[in-house]
Design a protein around this motif. Structure first.
Motif, short mmCIF file in Angstrom:
data_model
loop_
_atom_site.label_atom_id
_atom_site.label_comp_id
_atom_site.label_asym_id
_atom_site.label_seq_id
_atom_site.Cartn_x
_atom_site.Cartn_y
_atom_site.Cartn_z
N VAL A 35 -1.05 -4.88 -9.17
CA VAL A 35 -2.41 -4.67 -8.71
C VAL A 35 -2.82 -4.66 -7.27
O VAL A 35 -3.63 -4.22 -6.86
CB VAL A 35 -3.23 -5.92 -9.76
N LEU A 36 -1.91 -5.44 -6.48
CA LEU A 36 -2.01 -5.87 -5.12
C LEU A 36 -1.94 -4.31 -4.59
O LEU A 36 -2.43 -3.97 -3.63
CB LEU A 36 -1.33 -6.52 -4.53
N SER A 37 -0.83 -3.66 -4.88
CA SER A 37 -0.62 -2.32 -4.46
C SER A 37 -1.86 -1.25 -4.68
O SER A 37 -2.21 -0.47 -3.83
CB SER A 37 0.73 -1.72 -5.18
N ILE A 38 -2.33 -1.54 -5.84
CA ILE A 38 -3.47 -0.57 -6.29
C ILE A 38 -4.69 -0.79 -5.22
O ILE A 38 -5.15 0.18 -4.84
CB ILE A 38 -3.89 -0.58 -7.66
N ALA A 39 -5.03 -2.09 -5.24
CA ALA A 39 -6.16 -2.45 -4.36
C ALA A 39 -5.86 -2.12 -2.66
O ALA A 39 -6.87 -1.34 -2.17
CB ALA A 39 -6.16 -3.98 -4.27
N ALA A 40 -4.60 -2.40 -2.15
CA ALA A 40 -4.65 -2.00 -0.82
C ALA A 40 -4.41 -0.43 -0.59
O ALA A 40 -5.02 0.10 0.20
CB ALA A 40 -3.08 -2.65 -0.26
N SER A 41 -3.99 0.36 -1.52
CA SER A 41 -3.76 1.50 -1.66
C SER A 41 -5.33 2.46 -1.56
O SER A 41 -5.75 3.33 -0.74
CB SER A 41 -2.79 2.17 -2.71
N VAL A 42 -6.12 1.93 -2.60
CA VAL A 42 -7.45 2.42 -2.77
C VAL A 42 -8.24 2.27 -1.41
O VAL A 42 -9.02 3.29 -1.00
CB VAL A 42 -8.25 1.89 -3.95
N SER A 54 0.89 -1.22 -0.11
CA SER A 54 0.02 0.06 -0.16
C SER A 54 0.91 1.37 -0.12
O SER A 54 1.91 1.45 0.82
CB SER A 54 -0.89 -0.05 1.16
N ALA A 55 0.51 2.30 -0.89
CA ALA A 55 1.35 3.41 -0.77
C ALA A 55 0.89 4.36 0.19
O ALA A 55 1.66 5.27 0.57
CB ALA A 55 0.79 4.37 -2.08
N ALA A 56 -0.05 3.89 1.29
CA ALA A 56 -0.24 4.76 2.35
C ALA A 56 0.55 4.10 3.96
O ALA A 56 -0.19 3.63 4.54
CB ALA A 56 -1.87 4.45 2.65
N GLY A 57 1.91 4.25 3.41
CA GLY A 57 2.65 3.69 4.51
C GLY A 57 2.99 2.27 4.56
O GLY A 57 3.58 1.75 5.57
N GLY A 58 2.81 1.68 3.64
CA GLY A 58 3.31 0.07 3.32
C GLY A 58 4.95 0.13 3.24
O GLY A 58 5.52 1.09 2.79
N PRO A 59 5.58 -0.93 3.27
CA PRO A 59 6.99 -1.14 3.32
C PRO A 59 7.42 -1.07 1.79
O PRO A 59 6.70 -1.42 0.91
CB PRO A 59 7.18 -2.57 3.89
N LEU A 60 8.59 -0.75 1.48
CA LEU A 60 9.13 -0.83 0.28
C LEU A 60 9.36 -2.32 0.02
O LEU A 60 10.41 -2.88 0.33
CB LEU A 60 10.56 -0.11 0.03
N ARG A 61 8.47 -2.93 -0.94
CA ARG A 61 8.66 -4.46 -1.33
C ARG A 61 8.14 -4.62 -2.65
O ARG A 61 7.38 -4.13 -3.19
CB ARG A 61 7.44 -4.97 -0.23
#
Length: 225
Positions: free
Chosen positions: A127-134, A62-69
């Motif tokens: 797509v996982l990053s998009i889903a989690a960020s949304v 997630s772009a909202a505070g997720g790790p750099l992964r």
């Protein structure tokens, strides 16, 4: 070196028999440089003697505070992916370029949209990053994900997707389609090709209920879907 920064690998987590999630330790002073938007990617570099290996992998947090992964899936004959999935360890160092790319939405907490995501195999990573960020950033938005794989054992981030579903409930709908494993419905058993995708959209995800679509997977799926 050419814009690369040396980062330490914080963890290497097995996802499937042929893929891993690689998380980097990010010092506070580098956080602004490596802040990412959903759907962006990193270029990783490994130099072996005179061989300069560079590969691009999507951020899967997630772009909202997720790790750099990022997630790396082993490819047959792939020098970098074979090494990363078999030998890379926590504490190792890699050269990394800052996040790049424009695949993904520009999020706005005031929006209330329904996002349609379609992925196959390792296409799940952006797509996982998009889903989690949304789900984190737009509290009134919803996400529906159609995700194709061969078998359940091949599903990258299976547990993480289940955790997201538990956390967000009705705001997230995940539909797994398996090509080499029978499921309860014929519609969910087979390749996520154009015909099956059209039937899924007709019965489960009417196109007119989705505001924005994002697809990531094999070339044929993206172009023929």
């Amino acid at each position: 070196m050419e814009g690369f920064t040396t980062l330490t690998v914080g963890s290497v987590e097995p996802l499937t028999s042929d893929s891993v999630a690689v998380t980097f330790d990010l010092p506070a002073e580098l956080a602004p440089t490596f802040a990412f938007r959903p759907g962006q990617h990193l270029t990783l570099r490994r130099v072996i003697g005179e061989e300069d290996l560079r590969r691009t992998y999507s951020v899967c947090s997630s772009a909202a505070g997720g790790p750099l992964r990022v997630a790396v899936k082993r490819l047959e004959g792939g020098a970098f992916s074979t090494w990363a999935t078999g030998e890379l360890r926590a504490g190792d160092e890699l050269e990394v370029l800052p996040p790049a790319g424009r695949f993904g939405p520009v999020l706005d907490p005031s929006r209330a949209l329904r996002y349609g995501l379609v992925a196959a195999g390792s296409g799940i990573t952006p797509v996982l990053s998009i889903a989690a960020s949304v789900l984190d950033v737009e509290p009134a938005s919803e996400v529906v994900l159609l995700y194709g794989n061969r078998t359940q054992r091949d599903v990258m981030f299976l547990e993480e997707l289940a955790d997201l579903k538990d956390r967000w409930g009705a705001r997230l709908q995940v539909v797994h389609v398996l090509s080499r494993e029978e499921q309860g419905s014929e519609l969910l058993s087979g390749r996520l090709d154009r015909d099956r995708l059209q039937r899924l959209l007709s019965s489960l995800v009417p196109v007119d209920t989705v505001d924005e679509w994002y697809l990531c997977g094999p070339f044929a799926m993206v172009t023929n879907g």
